[in-house]
Design an enzyme around this catalytic site. Structure first.
Site, PDB file in Angstrom:
ATOM      1  N   ASP A 138      10.727  -5.439  -3.901  1.00  0.00           N
ATOM      2  CA  ASP A 138      10.355  -4.024  -3.939  1.00  0.00           C
ATOM      3  C   ASP A 138      10.059  -3.483  -2.533  1.00  0.00           C
ATOM      4  OD1 ASP A 138       9.556  -1.519  -4.671  1.00  0.00           O
ATOM      5  OD2 ASP A 138       8.178  -2.170  -6.241  1.00  0.00           O
ATOM      6  N   SER A 197       0.652   0.918  -3.079  1.00  0.00           N
ATOM      7  CA  SER A 197       2.036   0.481  -3.036  1.00  0.00           C
ATOM      8  C   SER A 197       2.583   0.709  -1.647  1.00  0.00           C
ATOM      9  CB  SER A 197       2.868   1.276  -4.026  1.00  0.00           C
ATOM     10  OG  SER A 197       2.818   0.661  -5.257  1.00  0.00           O
ATOM     11  N   HIS A 205      10.185   1.319  -4.870  1.00  0.00           N
ATOM     12  CA  HIS A 205       9.797   2.335  -5.862  1.00  0.00           C
ATOM     13  C   HIS A 205       9.144   3.551  -5.216  1.00  0.00           C
ATOM     14  CE1 HIS A 205       5.702   0.375  -6.136  1.00  0.00           C
ATOM     15  NE2 HIS A 205       5.344   1.629  -6.333  1.00  0.00           N
TER      16      HIS A 205
HETATM   17  N1  ARG Z   1       3.706  -0.925 -11.152  1.00  0.00           N
HETATM   18  C1  ARG Z   1       4.028  -0.527  -9.811  1.00  0.00           C
HETATM   19  C2  ARG Z   1       3.219   0.713  -9.453  1.00  0.00           C
HETATM   20  O1  ARG Z   1       2.314   1.061 -10.119  1.00  0.00           O
HETATM   21  C3  ARG Z   1       5.499  -0.343  -9.629  1.00  0.00           C
HETATM   22  C4  ARG Z   1       6.089   0.841 -10.307  1.00  0.00           C
HETATM   23  C5  ARG Z   1       7.557   1.057 -10.128  1.00  0.00           C
HETATM   24  N2  ARG Z   1       8.356   0.202 -10.957  1.00  0.00           N
HETATM   25  C6  ARG Z   1       8.750   0.458 -12.226  1.00  0.00           C
HETATM   26  N3  ARG Z   1       9.419  -0.454 -12.845  1.00  0.00           N
HETATM   27  N4  ARG Z   1       8.498   1.577 -12.864  1.00  0.00           N
HETATM   28  O2  ARG Z   1       3.563   1.668  -8.835  1.00  0.00           O
HETATM   29  N1  GLU Z   2       2.658   0.107  -7.870  1.00  0.00           N
HETATM   30  C1  GLU Z   2       1.441   0.730  -7.495  1.00  0.00           C
HETATM   31  C2  GLU Z   2       1.625   1.907  -6.558  1.00  0.00           C
HETATM   32  O1  GLU Z   2       2.592   2.614  -6.647  1.00  0.00           O
HETATM   33  C3  GLU Z   2       0.536  -0.288  -6.949  1.00  0.00           C
HETATM   34  C4  GLU Z   2       0.113  -1.080  -8.051  1.00  0.00           C
HETATM   35  C5  GLU Z   2      -1.298  -0.790  -8.408  1.00  0.00           C
HETATM   36  O2  GLU Z   2      -1.580   0.187  -9.105  1.00  0.00           O
HETATM   37  O3  GLU Z   2      -2.090  -1.593  -7.940  1.00  0.00           O
HETATM   38  O4  GLU Z   2       0.782   2.241  -5.780  1.00  0.00           O
END
Ligand code: ARG
Ligand code: GLU
Length: 717
Positions: free
Chosen positions: A228, A652, A92
């Site tokens: 991921d 991330s 991502h």
């Molecule tokens: N939750 C993760 C973060 O905050 C992954 C985000 C990307 N994935 C998604 N399905 N939008 O960045």
């Molecule tokens: N998916 C998040 C990022 O892009 C990390 C998840 C979180 O917020 O801990 O950094």
């Protein structure tokens, strides 16, 4: 027994004696505050092994991913895994890069991409990789120049100008870049000095059905089965120094890279995360939390729900629209879901009540203390005054200026043209705008955007009292029919097609500007902008500035009130260390989650008819053949695991390390029940989610057929 535990936890809370895996620590200060605790919990290395400015240390293998123009605002973390500049991060994190190289013919988003050799690696202009050279405490240099009596605004200006001078002095005559940031709510200042690389190439990414497996349904959730990860490579000039993209560049040789361990993970194992967490707010007062739960988050969620419904419906209808909107929708959905989790978690763990209790103690403690008396009362007043303003601001930005994209486009074009006229650069302006317009329309579907506009206008009018609604937004309501109103707007506007934009631009002169400013979409944009600038921001910024000042005093006071407790600074996009242990959790009464997931679980989730769960046929075949190679634990291929490291957005892509400092996973998310950790961390429920490095290797080797990359790595089996 129970009594003992609660006695101990009271003791912890009261004096901060027992450190509970909470915190994001400054690498330079580990030696002073954390290393003993880390070693007690199983860590086998020294503080110098993590951070040392005189010899290679782990910090040299961790990078911040940024963009030219804002290289210090790291949107993700990455880590070197070879001497040849090979870098891993999340899928991502590279999503925009993968998307920008994708088309219907080369659908890398859907099918994945793997360069067969270095010549096939794809350049990503605008992406930066920063490597920390050193951190310096500059608190004294700044504080000694500030009078306590200084007005807040003057104080901030002074801090800014002093910072720029110190940064310049630190980097003069070198190609280093320095950046000073406030820590501990502005009670301390540290400078990070970086080497910033600009030639960053895409080496490989799995198909979305692996890299984004489970999509936004599984996002922020455990149990999780997302692969991921993606692979990049950093290039440097012939002296191994940063340089813009050039064919002559060669792979960068980092001072250190992470060795990879495939030896496995057990419940209770020590883990550490080394990366660039973006923002946390652990020291907010109760009033802020209440406003977040009751006002800010619910409205932001409502606006994004409406946007997402339109986008998802359009993406399900057309593969082309999916390519165009996949990255945008993922961005919108991500925070949308987190905000909902925050509301739940903050309520469930009674954060407001806990904060109120702390504030009551503080009031007692601060009585008669000139510096600290009255903070809580002022907080109350400031948050009261902030409520209407923040609500109006949420609509102006989320539903207005960042609502329908046509509004953003109209503003941008007008801004560029008027700037070009001022600078007499009209010819160039046209060229730049042609490029930007093409880029915009590559990912744009006017029909989808028109439907978003309908939803935005409707919500804007329905959820705010008249006095907070910009004139042109209000007209939509007066017209009585939002559908017709939006259709009319699109019909009359020039901004819904690339031809329309180029035509209205003319020769980017005064005449063009007058035409643009008469365009109905620009008029709508401008009405919201003016309203924001004149009716919302003057007062809101004043309040925010005052709040910041209270935050500084409040934390200074808290630290004085609890001198035995080691406080940590909120995340601010600088390099930090978090450590904790591997372990499952109980999300609800009667439910226990294990700490890891497996490939078998992916097969169980396989649903060919749903885009996000339609796993690639190769993966099904490999599974049927049980062709797992050495990437197994107890006969299963491990996929993801969780631990209680304190992380946030920006973490991330961060390396997840074991007690020896070897790479065992790549961090990519947090579990739903604990996402309130940005405001309140709880070791029982807060979990970071990582993709197991063995799954990463398995996918590269067995699914992608890119096993040649493994030869560059150092794998401890
Ligand atoms: N939750 C993760 C973060 O905050 C992954 C985000 C990307 N994935 C998604 N399905 N939008 O960045
Ligand atoms: N998916 C998040 C990022 O892009 C990390 C998840 C979180 O917020 O801990 O950094």
């Amino acid at each position: 027994m129970k009594k003992w535990i609660s006695f101990l936890s009271v003791l912890c809370l009261w004096a901060g004696y027992c450190k509970a895996d909470e915190g994001m620590w400054i690498p330079m200060l580990l030696k002073k505050y954390n290393i003993e605790d880390m070693q007690k919990k199983g860590f086998k290395l020294t503080a110098e092994d993590i951070y040392d400015i005189n010899r290679a240390s782990l910090k040299d293998a961790v990078v911040g991913l940024g963009r030219e123009g804002s290289p210090f605002h790291h949107f993700c973390t990455g880590e070197f895994i070879s001497a040849e500049g090979l870098l891993v991060t999340n899928h991502h994190c590279s999503f925009d890069m993968i998307q920008s190289h994708s088309s219907l013919e080369h659908n890398y988003l859907r099918d994945g991409f793997w360069a067969k050799n270095r010549n096939e690696e794809l350049a990503n202009p605008g992406i930066t990789v920063s490597i920390l050279v050193r951190i310096e405490d500059v608190t004294e240099q700044i504080m000694s120049q500030l009078d306590e009596g200084l007005d807040i605004r003057d104080r901030n200006r002074k801090i800014d100008s002093l910072s720029r001078v110190i940064e310049r002095r630190a980097t003069e005559g070198s190609n280093l870049r320095a950046n000073i940031k406030p820590y501990f709510n502005g009670n301390q200042f540290f400078m990070s000095v970086f080497r910033i690389f600009k030639d960053v190439r895409l080496v490989g990414a799995p198909a979305s059905a692996i890299g984004k497996f489970g999509g936004d349904t599984d996002n922020w959730m455990w149990p999780r089965h997302t692969g991921d990860f993606s692979v990049l490579r950093v290039y440097a000039d012939e002296n191994n120094e940063p340089s813009g993209y050039s064919e002559k560049n060669r792979p960068y040789h980092p001072d250190t890279f992470f060795k990879i361990s495939t030896q496995g993970i057990k419940e209770g194992d020590f883990t550490m995360i080394f990366g660039y967490p973006g923002t946390t707010n652990e020291y907010l007062p109760s009033y802020a939390i209440r406003q977040l739960i009751e006002v800010e988050n619910p409205h932001k969620v409502a606006i994004r729900t409406a946007k997402l419904n339109v986008m998802n419906e359009a993406m399900n209808r057309s593969e082309l629209t999916r390519i165009k909107y996949a990255a945008k929708a993922a961005g919108v959905a991500n925070a949308w879901k987190k905000w909902q989790g925050e509301i739940k978690g903050l309520k469930r763990f009674h954060t407001v009540a806990k904060k109120e209790k702390q504030e009551a103690e503080f009031i007692k403690w601060a009585k008669g203390n000139k510096r600290y008396e009255g903070i809580i009362e002022r907080y109350k007043d400031l948050y009261n005054r902030r409520e209407d303003l923040i609500r109006a601001y949420v609509y102006a930005s989320e539903a207005g200026l960042r609502g329908a994209e046509i509004i953003t486009l109209a503003e941008k074009v007008q801004g560029r043209v008027s700037n070009c006229i001022k600078k007499k650069e009209q010819a160039m302006c046209k060229e730049v705008l042609r490029r930007e317009t093409d880029a915009f329309f590559k990912n744009y579907d006017a029909e989808t955007d028109r439907r978003i506009l309908v939803e935005m206008l409707q919500l804007y009018n329905a959820n705010l009292p008249g006095e907070w609604i910009p004139e042109e937004v209000g007209k939509a309501r007066q017209a009585g029919d939002y559908e017709r109103y939006a259709a009319e707007l699109f019909k009359k506007s020039s901004f819904d097609t690339p031809q329309g934009v180029m035509a209205i631009l003319g020769s980017c002169d005064e005449k063009a500007l007058r035409k643009i400013e008469k365009d109905p979409v620009f008029r709508l944009a401008s009405s919201i902008r003016e309203f924001t600038l004149h009716r919302i921001l003057p007062e809101l910024t004043k309040i925010e500035t005052e709040l910041k000042n209270e935050n500084r005093l409040w934390l200074a006071g808290l630290m004085e009130m609890n001198p035995e407790k080691v406080h940590y600074a909120d995340a601010n996009s600088t390099l930090r260390v978090a450590y904790g242990k591997v372990g499952g959790y109980s999300p609800a009464d009667g439910v226990n989650y294990t700490y890891y997931t497996t490939l078998t679980g992916i097969m169980e989730k396989d649903r060919p008819e749903i885009y996000d769960y339609n796993i690639p046929q190769v993966l099904r075949d490999v599974y049927a053949r049980k062709d797992f190679g050495p990437y197994t634990q107890d006969g299963e291929v491990p996929v993801c695991f969780i631990a209680n490291n304190h992380t946030t957005g920006g973490n991330s892509g961060s390396p997840v390390l074991n007690a020896e400092g070897h790479l065992i996973g790549i961090n990519f998310d947090r579990a739903w029940e604990g996402v309130m950790s940005d405001m309140q961390y709880d070791p029982e429920i807060c979990r970071n989610i990582a993709v197991d490095i063995r799954y990463v290797l398995f996918v590269i080797d067995k699914v992608a057929g890119a096993g040649h990359l493994l030869e560059e790595m150092e794998i401890i089996r």
